[in-house]
Enzyme design. Structure first.
Site, short mmCIF file in Angstrom:
data_model
loop_
_atom_site.label_atom_id
_atom_site.label_comp_id
_atom_site.label_asym_id
_atom_site.label_seq_id
_atom_site.Cartn_x
_atom_site.Cartn_y
_atom_site.Cartn_z
N SER A 1 27.08 42.19 47.75
CA SER A 1 27.97 41.53 48.36
C SER A 1 29.31 43.11 48.36
CB SER A 1 28.39 40.11 48.46
OG SER A 1 29.61 39.85 49.18
N THR B 1 30.69 36.57 53.04
CA THR B 1 31.02 36.19 52.78
C THR B 1 30.93 36.08 51.30
OG1 THR B 1 31.96 33.38 50.64
CG2 THR B 1 29.41 34.13 52.27
N GLU B 2 31.89 36.76 49.88
CA GLU B 2 32.23 37.53 48.94
C GLU B 2 30.95 36.88 47.68
OE1 GLU B 2 35.11 36.84 45.59
OE2 GLU B 2 35.93 36.98 47.96
N ASN B 3 30.23 35.75 48.22
CA ASN B 3 28.80 35.15 47.31
C ASN B 3 28.16 35.15 47.60
OD1 ASN B 3 30.73 32.82 49.21
ND2 ASN B 3 29.15 30.97 48.47
N GLY B 4 28.25 36.27 49.45
CA GLY B 4 26.78 36.49 49.51
C GLY B 4 26.32 35.91 50.41
#
Length: 226
Positions: free
Chosen positions: A90, A48-51
């Site tokens: 990320s 997920t792009e938020n890590g």
């Protein structure tokens, strides 16, 4: 789509993800795929792009933590082996071509695989591109999950985009409540891989803004649920 249709759609996408894939799930419908992957049949690494990297499910009632969320801000519960990492790392993973598949929602997808999912052009709407452009060009494959038509009943699979594009020629496969389709690069058709058995080919074609190639299917054999 009602919740049962959304869950079934997520299951169709989950079935198509191969063993060992690194899989990014965008906001909205794609987040449902995490709960449908299972934990024993195959190993899939979610991103997920938020890590967050690894595996997770929606957090059960009473276990939600507002600091532990997916890209859609939905509370999640990490499964063993999952880890947090920096937001910048990320995005480096996204932009560096390290994701096998990304699943995104969309306002429109064209017959040649162009994607529009960040703005409808409505001056009253708030643009929300997030990391979609990075994912559209960085992931090896883009799967789109969406309703087959919009709230006004207009087709979302179209010949050419009428909304601002997110990425050009990037969509590999389209999953809707009516079927599964593949764009044809520089083509004027989309190829049907699966059609909802409750619908006829004519019903699906009438709700699609581009000609569908049904040659892989028959009225008595609708193919797999890819």
């Amino acid at each position: 789509m009602n919740i049962e249709e959304r869950v079934a759609l997520a299951g169709r996408v989950a079935e198509a993800v191969p063993e060992g894939a690194y899989l990014n799930l965008g906001i909205g419908l794609p987040t449902l795929v995490a709960n449908r992957l299972g934990t024993e049949d195959k190993e899939v690494i979610l991103h997920t792009e938020n890590g967050v990297l690894g595996r997770w499910i929606d957090a059960p009632e009473g276990e939600q933590d507002s600091d532990l969320i997916n890209a859609g801000k939905v509370p999640i519960k990490l499964l063993p082996g999952a880890a947090f990492f920096h937001h910048a790392d990320s995005f480096s993973m996204m932009r560096g071509g390290h994701l096998d598949i990304c699943v995104l929602g969309a306002f429109q997808v064209s017959a040649s695989g162009d994607l529009a999912n960040w703005h409808t052009g409505d001056p009253q709407a708030v643009p929300a591109v997030g990391g979609a452009m990075d994912l559209a060009i960085g992931a090896q494959q883009i799967f789109v999950m969406m309703d087959h038509v919009d709230r006004q009943g207009k087709p979302k699979i179209v010949r050419t985009l009428t909304y601002p594009p997110t990425g050009l020629g990037c969509v590999t496969r389209i999953y809707t409540n009516m079927g599964t389709f593949e764009p044809i690069q520089h083509g004027s058709k989309v190829k049907a891989l699966y059609i909802n058995p409750e619908l006829t080919f004519d019903q699906v074609q009438q709700q699609t803004g581009v000609e569908i190639d049904f040659s892989m299917l028959s009225e008595t054999c609708r193919g797999s649920s890819l």
